[in-house]
Scaffold this motif. Structure first.
Motif: not given
Length: 230
Positions: A82-95
């Motif tokens: 799984f990625p370290f961040e999720i969401g669209p490019a402008a609104w990246r959220l930490p995972f």
């Protein structure tokens, strides 16, 4: 008590709040993993009883895959795939890693709950379905008022036993960098650098897991005995 052990106990008292905070992290991960696993497991368990062969086959392989995979492998899988961040490019959220570990534990939990649900449903005598239909109850009414209440009673003991196992598996979270009880104990041991303190802190770690899981095991046995009498 040997006076030479007093410094070790003094250090344990100093580290006790941090150890308790680490234990709350383990408990939080176990509760969330079990909640997610229960929701997914009930859905998979229902699919395993579906009349469609494709749905039953998919549910079967979900259960087999995650029941027979090592928990540590699943934790590594969810942590590093799984990625370290999720969401669209402008609104990246930490995972965060703790959430990835939670998902890694939710997978085997879902397989266990699916089997528990399927077994509970199949343990209900067919005569109860027929009796409920004879008084003109619809299928949804039969499930809600006749079948599911009995399934819940039969599912609760093995569900609690599964939860205890998931709680103990949270000790693997420290291997992927989650700051939990085991990680806190390792930091404390390395910081104090005393052999007697290291032994004492790991006995404390064992005692904390035992104090949390043993009452669950006792309650499970009590429910099993009550169910056997009814």
């Amino acid at each position: 008590m040997d006076s030479s052990l007093w410094p070790a106990f003094a250090q344990l008292w100093h580290w006790a709040p941090a150890l308790l905070r680490g234990m709350t992290a383990n408990i939080g991960i176990s509760l969330l993993a079990m909640a997610l696993g229960t929701a997914a497991g009930l859905a998979v368990g229902a699919l395993s009883l579906a009349p469609q062969t494709a749905l039953r086959t998919g549910a079967h392989w979900w259960v087999q895959a995650f029941r027979n995979a090592p928990v540590l492998v699943l934790i590594y899988f969810t942590t590093y795939v799984f990625p370290f961040e999720i969401g669209p490019a402008a609104w990246r959220l930490p995972f965060p890693d703790w959430l990835k570990v939670t998902l890694g534990l939710a997978l085997p939990a879902s397989a266990g709950v699916a089997e528990i649900f399927r077994g509970a449903m199949q343990s209900i005598p067919a005569a109860q379905w027929e009796a409920a239909r004879s008084i003109a109850l619809a299928r949804a009414q039969i499930l809600r008022w006749v079948i599911l209440p009995q399934c819940l009673r039969r599912m609760l003991p093995p569900w609690m036993n599964l939860y205890a196992g998931i709680t103990m598996s949270t000790s693997l979270a420290s291997l992927v960098g989650v700051h939990d009880l085991v990680d806190t104990a390792q930091i404390a041991s390395n910081t104090v650098a005393r052999t007697d303190f290291t032994v004492l802190v790991y006995f404390t770690l064992l005692a904390l897991f035992f104090a949390y899981c043993y009452p669950i095991a006792r309650a499970t046995r009590a429910l099993e005995k009550r169910h056997a009498r009814t």
